[in-house]
Enzyme design. Structure first.
Site, short mmCIF file in Angstrom:
data_model
loop_
_atom_site.label_atom_id
_atom_site.label_comp_id
_atom_site.label_asym_id
_atom_site.label_seq_id
_atom_site.Cartn_x
_atom_site.Cartn_y
_atom_site.Cartn_z
N ARG A 95 14.42 15.70 19.47
CA ARG A 95 12.98 15.08 18.93
C ARG A 95 12.32 16.13 18.11
O ARG A 95 11.60 15.85 17.06
CB ARG A 95 12.18 14.73 20.08
CG ARG A 95 10.67 14.42 19.88
CD ARG A 95 9.95 13.50 20.79
NE ARG A 95 10.17 13.87 21.95
CZ ARG A 95 9.90 14.92 22.81
NH1 ARG A 95 9.17 15.91 22.09
NH2 ARG A 95 10.41 15.30 24.24
N TYR A 131 0.93 -2.95 1.80
CA TYR A 131 1.72 -3.45 2.68
C TYR A 131 1.09 -4.33 4.06
O TYR A 131 0.18 -3.25 4.67
CB TYR A 131 2.87 -2.58 3.08
CG TYR A 131 3.95 -3.04 4.47
CD1 TYR A 131 4.39 -4.40 3.90
CD2 TYR A 131 4.01 -2.50 5.27
CE1 TYR A 131 5.16 -4.89 4.81
CE2 TYR A 131 4.78 -2.90 6.46
CZ TYR A 131 5.30 -4.08 6.09
OH TYR A 131 6.39 -4.42 7.25
N ASP A 180 1.02 6.28 -0.79
CA ASP A 180 2.33 5.83 -0.42
C ASP A 180 3.10 5.53 -1.53
O ASP A 180 2.78 4.64 -2.47
CB ASP A 180 1.87 4.33 0.46
CG ASP A 180 3.20 3.61 0.85
OD1 ASP A 180 4.23 3.86 0.37
OD2 ASP A 180 3.07 2.88 1.65
N LYS A 209 13.25 1.76 1.85
CA LYS A 209 13.35 1.09 0.60
C LYS A 209 14.27 1.70 -0.41
O LYS A 209 15.43 2.10 -0.21
CB LYS A 209 12.03 1.08 0.10
CG LYS A 209 11.16 0.29 1.06
CD LYS A 209 11.56 -1.32 1.62
CE LYS A 209 10.68 -2.03 2.50
NZ LYS A 209 10.14 -1.22 3.67
O1 P1T Z 1 9.12 -0.99 7.19
P1 P1T Z 1 8.64 0.61 7.57
O2 P1T Z 1 9.98 1.47 6.95
O3 P1T Z 1 7.98 0.70 8.70
O4 P1T Z 1 7.71 0.71 6.07
C1 P1T Z 1 6.27 0.38 5.92
C2 P1T Z 1 6.00 0.09 4.60
C3 P1T Z 1 5.12 1.01 4.06
N1 P1T Z 1 4.55 1.12 2.96
C4 P1T Z 1 5.01 0.17 2.28
C5 P1T Z 1 4.44 0.04 0.58
C6 P1T Z 1 5.84 -0.85 2.38
O5 P1T Z 1 6.48 -1.80 1.35
C7 P1T Z 1 6.41 -0.93 3.75
C8 P1T Z 1 7.42 -2.02 4.41
N2 P1T Z 1 7.43 -3.05 3.35
C9 P1T Z 1 8.34 -3.95 3.79
C10 P1T Z 1 9.07 -4.35 4.81
C11 P1T Z 1 8.14 -5.09 2.64
O6 P1T Z 1 8.90 -6.04 2.60
O7 P1T Z 1 7.13 -5.11 1.93
#
Ligand code: P1T
Length: 384
Positions: free
Chosen positions: A51, A103, A175, A200
């Site tokens: 961790r 998001y 972000d 992503k």
């Molecule tokens: O899903 P996660 O890895 O926890 O990330 C969240 C997140 C944060 N910021 C942006 C700009 C994002 O697009 C996302 C996650 N988005 C999707 C799952 C989506 O389909 O838009």
């Protein structure tokens, strides 16, 4: 030659990396271990518990720091876990100014988790950067922005916002999920923290859920590391390996995502059944000039609305797609289509999301790296 001075494409492959010390493995081994032998309490070789740290995660964190032109990278179990660590820097009574188009899960984290701990969030349009100043007061500690925004593709001027943030002594977090450091480097433009859903484009193959933070400042890195370790939402060794492997082809994938995104945006905008296409590469996009200035290209995300469409019509279109897969997420090699109102942004109340343009008729495309003719033919048959 110092690896620090490499150009971006070389950094995706070599940045922060060195052959493994044990046998010279070129890719870091997946150190699938929770703990590490100690000769005496505290007598370890740099790692004591996974961790707190794991060599495969360190390799990813060094790569992240390198490609974002930062000093310190931190890899988390998801994008939201990375955001969560940033919000933990705050105290009850503190205020945050955030983009209103973001998001849905980020909105949910702010509103439904942290508001009850006494943190106040202002969600505003930041297309005109000076607007932010109206919402900054002595309690404001953080500005949070996405650019391009998810899913409206608004562009925010990072440099201008960072000037305001610095003047008012407020942290700026960006972000960078949609753009990736291939297209824009927020730390170079004055941001304090870069955040990613590495799920992503960084991972790039829709096979992992990972989050990341990158900063330049040691004190800030130490605080974030404290929360990463104290709360424990860390990125596991296998997932670290997968994202590291993804990053090595980020530049080639992004180049094709941008080419295909441009072709799709131009196909849609000329289509007689299309009402509106959201893509920052259009000259009449409200902040096209800012996009041109702060981004290398315009990315692979495109949103659109068909003429006279509504909730049911948008659902029918996404259901008819054959090459695009109807799914949450984005940024993988395969093309995905989503209906934000019922999927990624369903956690934002309808009235709130419609204020920033996320209407029931909106469809979002994550344009992959397939042959673009196949993608256009698929959209053609689905739109009809
Ligand atoms: O899903 P996660 O890895 O926890 O990330 C969240 C997140 C944060 N910021 C942006 C700009 C994002 O697009 C996302 C996650 N988005 C999707 C799952 C989506 O389909 O838009």
């Amino acid at each position: 030659m110092s690896k620090k001075n490499l150009k971006f494409n070389s950094k995706t492959i070599h940045g922060g990396q060195q052959p493994d010390k044990a046998y010279g493995a070129v890719m870091p081994p997946i150190y699938q271990t929770s703990t590490y032998a100690q000769s005496t309490p505290g007598g370890h070789q740099g790692y004591e518990y996974s961790r707190s740290g794991n060599p495969t995660r360190t390799a990813l964190e060094n790569s992240l720091a390198s490609i974002e032109n930062g000093e310190f990278g931190l890899a988390f179990a998801s994008g939201l876990a990375a955001m969560d660590a940033v919000v933990k820097l705050l105290q009850p009574g503190d205020e945050v100014v955030s983009t209103n188009d973001l998001y849905g899960g980020s909105y949910r984290l702010f509103r439904l988790v942290y508001e009850k701990f006494g943190i106040k969030f202002h969600f505003i349009g930041m297309q005109k950067a000076t607007k932010i100043e109206e919402y900054i007061n002595d309690n404001t500690k953080l500005i949070w922005l996405e650019t391009p925004t998810n899913p409206m593709m608004n562009i925010i001027d990072i440099k201008k916002v960072s000037e305001i943030a610095k003047k008012r002594n407020v942290l700026l977090a960006v972000d960078n999920t949609f753009a990736t450091p291939y297209l824009q480097k927020p730390l170079d433009l004055g941001a304090d923290i870069v955040m990613h859903s590495a799920t992503k484009y960084l991972g790039g193959h829709s096979d992992v859920v990972v989050g990341a933070l990158v900063v330049k400042d040691k004190e800030l890195a130490d605080k974030l590391y404290f929360y990463q370790n104290a709360s424990g939402a860390v990125c596991g060794p296998m997932d670290s390996f997968l994202v590291l492997r993804g990053i090595k082809t980020l530049h080639v994938r992004m180049q094709r995502h941008c080419e295909n995104g441009k072709a799709i945006a131009n196909f849609l905008v000329k289509h007689p059944k299309i009402e509106k296409v959201y893509w920052p590469g259009f000259e009449d996009h409200p902040n096209h000039d800012v996009a041109k200035e702060q981004m290398k290209d315009f990315g692979g995300m495109v949103s659109f609305i068909t003429k006279g469409s509504n909730y049911d019509e948008a659902i029918k279109i996404v259901e008819r797609l054959q090459v695009f897969t109807l799914a949450e997420s984005l940024g993988g090699v395969e093309s995905l289509a989503g209906h934000p109102a019922s999927m990624t942004h369903a956690s934002i109340p309808k009235e709130e999301r419609e204020k920033s343009g996320v209407v029931d008729a909106l469809i979002r495309l994550s344009v992959g790296i397939e042959d673009v003719e196949d993608l256009i033919a698929d959209l053609e048959q689905a739109i009809g």
